[in-house]
Design a protein around this motif. Structure first.
Motif, PDB file in Angstrom:
ATOM      1  N   THR A  65       0.872  -1.179   0.000  1.00  0.00           N
ATOM      2  CA  THR A  65       0.000   0.000   0.000  1.00  0.00           C
ATOM      3  C   THR A  65       0.901   1.220   0.000  1.00  0.00           C
ATOM      4  O   THR A  65       2.130   1.102   0.009  1.00  0.00           O
ATOM      5  CB  THR A  65      -0.954   0.021   1.214  1.00  0.00           C
ATOM      6  N   VAL A  66       0.309   2.400  -0.031  1.00  0.00           N
ATOM      7  CA  VAL A  66       1.070   3.653  -0.027  1.00  0.00           C
ATOM      8  C   VAL A  66       0.147   4.734   0.529  1.00  0.00           C
ATOM      9  O   VAL A  66      -1.078   4.588   0.478  1.00  0.00           O
ATOM     10  CB  VAL A  66       1.531   3.999  -1.467  1.00  0.00           C
ATOM     11  N   TYR A  67       0.734   5.796   1.053  1.00  0.00           N
ATOM     12  CA  TYR A  67      -0.071   6.958   1.432  1.00  0.00           C
ATOM     13  C   TYR A  67      -0.016   7.969   0.287  1.00  0.00           C
ATOM     14  O   TYR A  67       0.898   7.913  -0.544  1.00  0.00           O
ATOM     15  CB  TYR A  67       0.445   7.565   2.744  1.00  0.00           C
ATOM     16  N   GLN A  68      -0.982   8.875   0.279  1.00  0.00           N
ATOM     17  CA  GLN A  68      -1.096   9.747  -0.902  1.00  0.00           C
ATOM     18  C   GLN A  68      -0.234  10.995  -0.868  1.00  0.00           C
ATOM     19  O   GLN A  68      -0.175  11.709  -1.865  1.00  0.00           O
ATOM     20  CB  GLN A  68      -2.565  10.141  -1.135  1.00  0.00           C
ATOM     21  N   GLU A  69       0.424  11.257   0.267  1.00  0.00           N
ATOM     22  CA  GLU A  69       1.254  12.468   0.349  1.00  0.00           C
ATOM     23  C   GLU A  69       2.732  12.097   0.199  1.00  0.00           C
ATOM     24  O   GLU A  69       3.146  10.994   0.534  1.00  0.00           O
ATOM     25  CB  GLU A  69       1.050  13.160   1.700  1.00  0.00           C
ATOM     26  N   ASP A  70       3.522  13.084  -0.243  1.00  0.00           N
ATOM     27  CA  ASP A  70       4.956  12.822  -0.445  1.00  0.00           C
ATOM     28  C   ASP A  70       5.712  12.766   0.880  1.00  0.00           C
ATOM     29  O   ASP A  70       6.685  12.032   1.028  1.00  0.00           O
ATOM     30  CB  ASP A  70       5.588  13.912  -1.322  1.00  0.00           C
ATOM     31  N   VAL A  86      13.358   3.188  -2.587  1.00  0.00           N
ATOM     32  CA  VAL A  86      13.866   1.884  -2.149  1.00  0.00           C
ATOM     33  C   VAL A  86      13.893   0.877  -3.308  1.00  0.00           C
ATOM     34  O   VAL A  86      14.459  -0.205  -3.179  1.00  0.00           O
ATOM     35  CB  VAL A  86      13.048   1.367  -0.942  1.00  0.00           C
ATOM     36  N   GLY A  87      13.269   1.255  -4.417  1.00  0.00           N
ATOM     37  CA  GLY A  87      13.360   0.379  -5.595  1.00  0.00           C
ATOM     38  C   GLY A  87      12.055  -0.309  -5.982  1.00  0.00           C
ATOM     39  O   GLY A  87      12.073  -1.227  -6.805  1.00  0.00           O
ATOM     40  N   CYS A  88      10.930   0.143  -5.418  1.00  0.00           N
ATOM     41  CA  CYS A  88       9.654  -0.479  -5.821  1.00  0.00           C
ATOM     42  C   CYS A  88       9.282  -0.034  -7.235  1.00  0.00           C
ATOM     43  O   CYS A  88       9.428   1.134  -7.592  1.00  0.00           O
ATOM     44  CB  CYS A  88       8.521  -0.047  -4.889  1.00  0.00           C
ATOM     45  N   ARG A  89       8.777  -0.969  -7.990  1.00  0.00           N
ATOM     46  CA  ARG A  89       8.214  -0.643  -9.306  1.00  0.00           C
ATOM     47  C   ARG A  89       6.682  -0.608  -9.218  1.00  0.00           C
ATOM     48  O   ARG A  89       6.035   0.168  -9.892  1.00  0.00           O
ATOM     49  CB  ARG A  89       8.655  -1.706 -10.324  1.00  0.00           C
ATOM     50  N   TYR A  90       6.140  -1.478  -8.365  1.00  0.00           N
ATOM     51  CA  TYR A  90       4.686  -1.615  -8.262  1.00  0.00           C
ATOM     52  C   TYR A  90       4.206  -1.295  -6.851  1.00  0.00           C
ATOM     53  O   TYR A  90       4.976  -1.400  -5.883  1.00  0.00           O
ATOM     54  CB  TYR A  90       4.265  -3.058  -8.588  1.00  0.00           C
ATOM     55  N   VAL A  91       2.923  -0.953  -6.744  1.00  0.00           N
ATOM     56  CA  VAL A  91       2.306  -0.842  -5.420  1.00  0.00           C
ATOM     57  C   VAL A  91       0.866  -1.366  -5.512  1.00  0.00           C
ATOM     58  O   VAL A  91       0.116  -0.982  -6.416  1.00  0.00           O
ATOM     59  CB  VAL A  91       2.366   0.606  -4.860  1.00  0.00           C
ATOM     60  N   ILE A  92       0.540  -2.274  -4.604  1.00  0.00           N
ATOM     61  CA  ILE A  92      -0.832  -2.804  -4.532  1.00  0.00           C
ATOM     62  C   ILE A  92      -1.693  -1.731  -3.860  1.00  0.00           C
ATOM     63  O   ILE A  92      -1.308  -1.182  -2.817  1.00  0.00           O
ATOM     64  CB  ILE A  92      -0.864  -4.115  -3.715  1.00  0.00           C
ATOM     65  N   PRO A 123       0.503   1.265 -10.146  1.00  0.00           N
ATOM     66  CA  PRO A 123      -0.488   0.716  -9.210  1.00  0.00           C
ATOM     67  C   PRO A 123      -1.039  -0.630  -9.667  1.00  0.00           C
ATOM     68  O   PRO A 123      -1.228  -0.861 -10.858  1.00  0.00           O
ATOM     69  CB  PRO A 123      -1.617   1.765  -9.239  1.00  0.00           C
ATOM     70  N   ILE A 124      -1.295  -1.492  -8.698  1.00  0.00           N
ATOM     71  CA  ILE A 124      -2.060  -2.722  -8.945  1.00  0.00           C
ATOM     72  C   ILE A 124      -3.368  -2.516  -8.172  1.00  0.00           C
ATOM     73  O   ILE A 124      -3.397  -2.605  -6.941  1.00  0.00           O
ATOM     74  CB  ILE A 124      -1.309  -3.966  -8.440  1.00  0.00           C
ATOM     75  N   LEU A 125      -4.402  -2.146  -8.894  1.00  0.00           N
ATOM     76  CA  LEU A 125      -5.678  -1.776  -8.252  1.00  0.00           C
ATOM     77  C   LEU A 125      -6.538  -3.023  -8.063  1.00  0.00           C
ATOM     78  O   LEU A 125      -6.905  -3.687  -9.040  1.00  0.00           O
ATOM     79  CB  LEU A 125      -6.414  -0.745  -9.116  1.00  0.00           C
ATOM     80  N   CYS A 126      -6.865  -3.323  -6.795  1.00  0.00           N
ATOM     81  CA  CYS A 126      -7.671  -4.508  -6.488  1.00  0.00           C
ATOM     82  C   CYS A 126      -9.157  -4.153  -6.444  1.00  0.00           C
ATOM     83  O   CYS A 126      -9.546  -3.125  -5.886  1.00  0.00           O
ATOM     84  CB  CYS A 126      -7.268  -5.085  -5.139  1.00  0.00           C
ATOM     85  N   LEU A 127      -9.950  -5.054  -7.002  1.00  0.00           N
ATOM     86  CA  LEU A 127     -11.399  -4.879  -7.087  1.00  0.00           C
ATOM     87  C   LEU A 127     -12.039  -6.198  -6.694  1.00  0.00           C
ATOM     88  O   LEU A 127     -11.467  -7.251  -6.977  1.00  0.00           O
ATOM     89  CB  LEU A 127     -11.819  -4.595  -8.531  1.00  0.00           C
TER      90      LEU A 127
END
Ligand code: PEP
Length: 254
Positions: A65-70, A86-92, A123-127
């Motif tokens: 996950t991630v928060y929306q602010e920098d 840190v090297g992430c390419r994706y975020v769920i 983003p990997i958007l879960c539905l």
């Protein structure tokens, strides 16, 4: 779309040293394949260690996950800048446990997707619907609403950066995966919706299935051209079963 994407979501499992052991075991038996992309999403605390282990490898790093602010006074949160660094390419984003256990709303999810895209995180958007919603015949409505709100204000030209993951809530962690027909039907509806609303060509949007994927059911899922890969929970915590699913993705990529 003729490639598969396999993502392992470790959830809140593994200390840093356990994470290191698991990644070493995954890498010991991992052979890159031109049409199968792999990512793992460990707990935040293990990202740095795993980034180092994956440095010379083609397995990608993802965050859960991630928060929306920098940056700012947001105790306990993590920013897209930090994940990128840190090297992430994706975020769920919008995993059902974030929605239903931790109270994330579609508006939160939309802000997170925008924040990720601002920093070139994919983003990997879960539905996905709950059991009672499926039983009431509301699956399409629920998934379309999550899509509409999650993607609000995001131009269609950004959609290639976004992976969708259909994860029926009743299938996550229950051992009761959706059937291939159930998954393919919803994937098809998502594609039709994106075409009608945004003009997206149906087979250009990457859509994963998630919910009790295992080495026993992955082959059947990967036979469907509607299913571009899998988001995996339990079965990715074991190097052997994760490796077997990756091998099946290689064998059944069209
Ligand atoms: C998940 O966490 O996204 C998931 C699909 O879990 P599991 O594979 O354990 O059902």
């Amino acid at each position: 779309m003729s490639s598969r994407f396999i993502v392992g979501n470790w959830k809140m499992y593994n200390t840093v040293s356990q994470a290191e052991t698991l990644v070493r075991a995954i890498l010991a038996d991992y052979h890159p394949h031109p049409t199968v992309e792999v990512a793992i999403a460990p707990p935040f605390i293990a990202l740095q260690t795993i980034a180092t282990l994956l440095a010379s490898n083609t397995i990608h790093l993802a965050a859960q996950t991630v928060y929306q602010e920098d940056e700012g006074a947001f105790t306990g949160e993590i920013s897209p800048l930090m994940l990128k660094a840190v090297g992430c390419r994706y975020v769920i984003i919008g995993h059902s446990e974030r929605r239903h256990v931790l109270g994330e709303t579609d508006q939160d999810i939309n802000m997170k997707i925008r924040a990720a895209l601002r920093h070139q995180l994919h983003p990997i958007l879960c539905l996905g619907e709950r059991l009672e919603e499926r039983e009431a015949g509301h699956t399409t409505r629920v998934v379309q609403s999550q899509l509409q709100q999650g993607l609000a204000g995001i131009p269609a030209k950004e959609f290639p950066q976004i992976t969708l993951a259909y994860e029926p809530v009743w299938a996550i962690g229950t051992g009761k995966a959706a059937t291939v027909d159930q998954a393919a039907e919803v994937h098809g509806e998502i594609r039709r919706y994106l075409q009608e609303q945004y003009g997206i060509e149906p087979h250009t949007q990457r859509i994963l299935y998630g919910g009790s994927v295992s080495p026993d059911n992955a082959e059947a899922l990967f036979h469907s051209s509607e299913i571009n890969g899998a988001l995996i929970g339990k079965a990715c915590l074991n190097a052997e079963s994760f490796g077997r699913i990756i091998a099946l993705a290689k064998a059944y990529t069209p």
